[in-house]
Design a protein around this motif. Structure first.
Motif, short mmCIF file in Angstrom:
data_model
loop_
_atom_site.label_atom_id
_atom_site.label_comp_id
_atom_site.label_asym_id
_atom_site.label_seq_id
_atom_site.Cartn_x
_atom_site.Cartn_y
_atom_site.Cartn_z
N LEU A 2 7.18 -37.91 -9.48
CA LEU A 2 6.42 -38.57 -9.92
C LEU A 2 6.42 -38.46 -8.39
CD1 LEU A 2 7.12 -40.92 -12.10
CD2 LEU A 2 5.54 -39.97 -12.26
N GLN A 3 7.43 -38.80 -6.96
CA GLN A 3 7.57 -38.56 -5.86
C GLN A 3 6.58 -37.63 -5.59
OE1 GLN A 3 11.54 -39.37 -5.50
NE2 GLN A 3 10.35 -41.10 -3.92
N ALA A 4 6.84 -36.48 -6.44
CA ALA A 4 6.10 -35.27 -5.40
C ALA A 4 4.65 -34.99 -6.22
CB ALA A 4 6.83 -34.20 -5.66
N LEU A 5 3.43 -35.60 -5.94
CA LEU A 5 2.47 -35.97 -6.63
C LEU A 5 1.34 -35.81 -6.06
CD1 LEU A 5 3.03 -37.90 -9.92
CD2 LEU A 5 2.78 -35.30 -10.33
N ALA A 6 1.93 -35.40 -4.43
CA ALA A 6 0.61 -35.22 -3.48
C ALA A 6 -0.78 -34.34 -3.50
CB ALA A 6 1.15 -34.44 -1.89
N PRO A 7 -2.01 -34.83 -3.30
CA PRO A 7 -2.11 -35.43 -2.76
C PRO A 7 -1.87 -37.57 -3.25
CG PRO A 7 -3.66 -34.44 -3.83
CD PRO A 7 -2.88 -33.40 -3.91
N LEU A 8 -1.41 -36.95 -4.89
CA LEU A 8 -1.90 -38.82 -5.36
C LEU A 8 -1.04 -39.67 -4.20
CD1 LEU A 8 -1.06 -38.67 -9.26
CD2 LEU A 8 -3.05 -37.79 -7.81
N GLN A 9 -1.30 -40.74 -4.30
CA GLN A 9 -0.24 -41.86 -3.62
C GLN A 9 0.18 -42.70 -4.36
OE1 GLN A 9 -2.54 -42.86 0.46
NE2 GLN A 9 -4.23 -41.89 -0.42
N LEU A 10 0.65 -42.77 -4.35
CA LEU A 10 1.84 -44.16 -5.49
C LEU A 10 1.70 -45.52 -4.57
CD1 LEU A 10 5.11 -42.04 -6.49
CD2 LEU A 10 2.43 -42.42 -7.51
#
Length: 219
Positions: free
Chosen positions: A145-153
């Motif tokens: 989940l931390q590696a979902l760029a370009p989504l910004q958590l």
């Protein structure tokens, strides 16, 4: 009658603004409300609005296109086949509740050149009516989940089960806040019309308010 309704809406909005601390922002849950009520709140200074149905939101956004850009948040259960449309229409999604959906959003965001803010929906108490990452699964999936760029958590979102009392809500929201802090996520989308004071006390940065703001929905 229209003037009275607008005055009542303005009074409720102003009262809520006075009660919310500086760190907590009001998300006006405008689903089921006509575009003119959104327009009335925008005239008061409200910028952030929450919708849960793509087609309804599209119609309202077109009707309000003459206004300065509004901050649209998707708060409903997100179906995979609506992902592209939602990403095109909403800058923030509060209901990312599983890894396959996260990967789909990531792929589409890359294709569309978008950087949406997303909240991970978590389920910290048993609730057959709610989706969301349970704690053990979230911990296991966290590296992905931390590696979902370009989504910004942006943070975590949670919804209290129906019937939970005030003390139970406070405990749930405190647990969610502690989890967000452990994960290093800065924002919390917690609290709706029936339990927002408990959420604010636990540190919520967004409260999603519908009926307490708009009053009964129009037929």
């Amino acid at each position: 009658m229209v003037g009275d309704a607008s005055a009542a809406l303005a009074a409720r909005w102003q009262a809520l603004q006075q009660q919310l601390p500086p760190a907590t922002r009001l998300l006006a849950v405008s689903k089921g409300q006509p575009a003119e009520r959104i327009r009335a709140l925008a005239a008061l200074g409200q910028r952030s609005f929450g919708e849960s149905r793509l087609q309804e939101a599209e119609a309202k956004q077109k009707a309000l296109a003459d206004l300065p850009p509004l901050d649209w948040h998707f708060i409903g259960r997100l179906q995979a086949n609506k992902a592209r449309g939602v990403l095109r229409r909403f800058g923030t999604i509060h209901s990312l509740d599983n890894l396959p959906l996260a990967l789909r959003l990531q792929r589409i965001a890359v294709e569309e050149g978008l950087q949406p803010r997303v909240f991970l929906q978590v389920k910290l108490l048993p609730d057959a009516a709610k989706a969301g990452f349970e704690l053990e699964a979230l911990d296991q999936l966290w590296p992905q989940l931390q590696a979902l760029a370009p989504l910004q958590l942006a943070g975590l979102m949670t919804i209290a089960p129906l019937g939970l009392d005030s003390a139970g809500s406070r405990a749930l929201f405190a647990s969610c806040a502690a989890l967000a802090a452990r994960l290093g996520l800065p924002e919390l989308s917690m609290g709706m019309s029936g339990d927002w004071p408990e959420a604010v006390a636990a540190g919520s940065t967004w409260v999603r308010l519908g009926s307490v703001l708009f009053g009964p929905r129009e037929a």
